[in-house]
Design a protein around this motif. Structure first.
Motif, short mmCIF file in Angstrom:
data_model
loop_
_atom_site.label_atom_id
_atom_site.label_comp_id
_atom_site.label_asym_id
_atom_site.label_seq_id
_atom_site.Cartn_x
_atom_site.Cartn_y
_atom_site.Cartn_z
N ASN A 59 -29.61 -60.03 -0.47
CA ASN A 59 -29.07 -61.12 -1.30
C ASN A 59 -27.43 -60.94 -0.52
O ASN A 59 -27.35 -60.73 0.21
N GLY A 60 -27.23 -62.57 -1.02
CA GLY A 60 -25.77 -62.49 -0.37
C GLY A 60 -24.58 -61.73 -1.10
O GLY A 60 -23.87 -61.26 0.04
N THR A 61 -24.92 -60.91 -2.42
CA THR A 61 -23.90 -60.22 -3.07
C THR A 61 -24.08 -59.02 -2.12
O THR A 61 -23.05 -57.87 -2.11
N ASN A 62 -25.30 -58.32 -1.57
CA ASN A 62 -25.58 -56.99 -1.42
C ASN A 62 -24.55 -56.93 0.87
O ASN A 62 -24.60 -56.49 1.20
N ALA A 63 -24.47 -58.32 0.59
CA ALA A 63 -23.97 -58.91 2.15
C ALA A 63 -23.06 -58.50 1.80
O ALA A 63 -22.09 -57.81 3.35
N ILE A 64 -22.71 -58.55 1.10
CA ILE A 64 -20.70 -58.98 1.21
C ILE A 64 -20.62 -56.91 0.30
O ILE A 64 -19.56 -56.12 1.09
N VAL A 65 -20.99 -56.44 -0.37
CA VAL A 65 -21.43 -54.58 -0.77
C VAL A 65 -20.90 -54.20 0.10
O VAL A 65 -21.01 -53.19 0.91
N LEU A 66 -22.05 -53.84 1.23
CA LEU A 66 -23.16 -53.51 2.81
C LEU A 66 -21.80 -54.00 3.71
O LEU A 66 -20.95 -52.88 4.04
N GLY A 67 -21.02 -55.41 3.70
CA GLY A 67 -20.50 -55.29 4.59
C GLY A 67 -19.52 -54.77 4.45
O GLY A 67 -18.30 -54.61 4.95
N THR A 85 -14.47 -68.89 -7.32
CA THR A 85 -15.18 -68.21 -6.85
C THR A 85 -16.53 -68.52 -6.90
O THR A 85 -16.36 -68.32 -8.49
N ALA A 86 -17.51 -68.00 -6.95
CA ALA A 86 -18.96 -67.57 -7.49
C ALA A 86 -18.76 -66.03 -7.78
O ALA A 86 -18.15 -65.34 -7.11
N ALA A 87 -18.70 -65.86 -9.44
CA ALA A 87 -18.48 -64.66 -9.44
C ALA A 87 -18.78 -63.37 -8.01
O ALA A 87 -18.50 -62.35 -7.98
N PRO A 88 -19.66 -63.19 -7.72
CA PRO A 88 -20.63 -62.34 -6.85
C PRO A 88 -19.90 -61.70 -5.83
O PRO A 88 -19.51 -60.44 -5.39
N THR A 89 -18.31 -62.54 -5.35
CA THR A 89 -17.56 -62.53 -4.46
C THR A 89 -17.36 -61.48 -4.94
O THR A 89 -16.23 -60.62 -4.40
N VAL A 90 -16.66 -61.02 -5.76
CA VAL A 90 -16.02 -60.27 -7.17
C VAL A 90 -16.52 -59.31 -7.61
O VAL A 90 -16.04 -58.23 -7.54
N ILE A 91 -17.24 -59.10 -8.20
CA ILE A 91 -18.73 -58.20 -8.50
C ILE A 91 -18.65 -57.49 -6.90
O ILE A 91 -18.56 -55.62 -7.94
N ALA A 92 -19.05 -57.79 -5.90
CA ALA A 92 -19.63 -56.74 -5.13
C ALA A 92 -18.06 -56.52 -4.20
O ALA A 92 -18.20 -54.90 -4.13
N ILE A 93 -16.70 -56.09 -4.54
CA ILE A 93 -15.36 -55.50 -4.15
C ILE A 93 -15.51 -55.06 -5.52
O ILE A 93 -15.26 -53.62 -5.23
N THR A 319 -14.31 -61.92 -18.87
CA THR A 319 -14.59 -60.69 -19.49
C THR A 319 -14.51 -60.07 -19.53
O THR A 319 -13.69 -58.14 -18.97
N GLY A 320 -15.61 -59.55 -17.74
CA GLY A 320 -16.06 -58.38 -17.43
C GLY A 320 -14.81 -57.73 -16.50
O GLY A 320 -15.11 -56.50 -15.36
N PHE A 321 -13.78 -59.28 -16.00
CA PHE A 321 -12.47 -58.67 -15.31
C PHE A 321 -11.35 -58.95 -15.98
O PHE A 321 -10.11 -58.33 -15.41
N ALA A 322 -11.10 -57.96 -17.35
CA ALA A 322 -10.35 -58.49 -18.31
C ALA A 322 -9.42 -56.85 -17.58
O ALA A 322 -8.16 -57.10 -17.31
N LYS A 323 -10.28 -56.14 -17.39
CA LYS A 323 -9.35 -55.07 -16.57
C LYS A 323 -8.55 -54.57 -15.76
O LYS A 323 -7.45 -54.02 -15.06
#
Length: 369
Positions: A59-67, A85-93, A319-323
């Motif tokens: 999937n595209g999220t893992n393309a960022i994670v692995l990349g 952006t779509a949340a997966p960009t930030v989730i991957a980071i 809320t998931g990125f409140a930190k």
């Protein structure tokens, strides 16, 4: 029948024979994981971009994670990107332990405001992730200069920009590596999840191949670097191979849909998509803007038209990125646009009758607001 912002059924009817043949080809091959379909797609997608390597995954999220892992981004590193952006960009980071750092966007094309990037660089910054959003490219020239000046790496998020160009250069071919998603809605979409990372760097490609396969390379069950189970299914790879041969046609069809919107809505008070100079837009989404968005969306439901907002909730407000510590008002352009933007139906097989229904209803709603 409800009109949606995206629908694959007409495309499937148009291409059904070839899609089913692709499935049959894989099922008869005896190789459901990796095999000739995956290898063939990787070679052909790399060749389309003039790149040495394409490493597919699930999937595209893992393309960022692995990349990001493959290019050397480590836990604690700061990675500059955008909140629109779509949340997966930030989730991957976040998933690799790095720290997302947001800069605001331009008010006209809704892309990263590259004038703000240098002020966000600290001694912990190692990477910039420009998101080529909605189908057109971030201005990469100033980012290239900053990357050289501060010894940073550019990793392109191309999940929404397959085939887009900037000054004749394809999205995904400027940075160290680039991630793509083949989620069904994408300009080049599979019939399920899929992703890939492209690069010209042999070491990065080797890292990617190990990371997507548990960290193994030379022998099964011998882990060299702990990795993931992140493989593109062969059946999706074979479908993508077939669709890649029709890809230029998809782009032409999307641009034709966009041209009809521009012509039909030019005299309204909708803010229509702006194409940044030098960009070839592929219209993954046709994003418009209006201060009375919620009223418009609500009234369109009365015409049996259901539209989407990309994105109603910027990542820094979740809320998931409140930190990360971003307060309301910290990214003013991003936050204002989140209250005003919405997407009109956009896909290659969108017929003129359906598009005319949307245009007519939208014009009527706007006239009576």
């Amino acid at each position: 029948m409800t009109t949606l912002v995206w629908d694959y059924k007409q495309e499937y009817e148009n291409e059904r024979e070839d899609i089913l043949d692709a499935v049959d080809t894989v099922f008869r091959s005896g190789q459901l994981v990796f095999g000739p379909s995956v290898q063939g797609f990787e070679e052909e997608y790399a060749a389309y971009h003039g790149m040495r390597h394409c490493v597919s995954n699930d999937n595209g999220t893992n393309a960022i994670v692995l990349g990001l892992r493959a290019i050397g981004v480590k836990p604690g590193d700061e990675v500059i990107t955008v909140s629109n952006t779509a949340a997966p960009t930030v989730i991957a980071i976040d998933q690799i332990g790095a720290i997302p750092v947001f800069v605001d966007i331009n008010p006209d094309d809704y892309l990263m405001n590259t004038d703000l990037v240098e002020a966000a660089i600290t001694e912990r910054t190692t990477c910039i992730v420009p998101v080529h959003l909605y189908g057109q490219c971030v201005n990469l020239e100033p980012l290239k200069a900053l990357a050289a000046k501060h010894n940073l790496t550019i990793f392109e998020d191309c999940a929404q920009s397959h085939g887009a160009k900037q000054n004749g250069v394809l999205a995904g071919t400027t940075g160290k590596a680039a991630a793509f998603s083949f989620y069904p809605t994408k300009v080049l979409g599979a019939y399920g999840d899929g992703g890939a990372t492209i690069t010209n760097d042999d070491e990065v490609a080797g890292n990617l191949r190990r990371l997507r396969y548990y960290g193994m390379e030379k022998q099964y069950y011998v882990v060299e670097t702990p990795g993931h189970n992140s493989r593109l299914d062969a059946v999706h790879a074979e479908i993508l191979r077939r669709k890649l041969t029709r890809f230029d046609g998809y782009l032409a069809a999307r641009r034709q849909v966009a041209a009809r919107y521009y012509e039909a809505l030019a005299d309204t008070d909708l803010v229509l998509p702006k194409i940044t100079e030098g960009n070839d837009h592929v219209y993954y989404l046709y994003v418009v803007r209006h201060p009375k968005r919620e009223q418009i969306l609500e009234r369109l439901l009365g015409y049996d038209i259901q539209l989407n907002v990309s994105y109603r909730w910027p990542c820094h407000t979740m809320t998931g990125f409140a930190k990360l510590g971003y307060e309301k008002g910290s990214l003013p352009v991003t936050e204002q646009l989140a209250d005003e933007i919405f997407s009109l139906p956009m896909y290659a097989s969108l017929d003129e009758g359906t598009q005319d229904k949307v245009i007519s209803a939208l014009r009527e709603v706007l006239r009576t607001l």
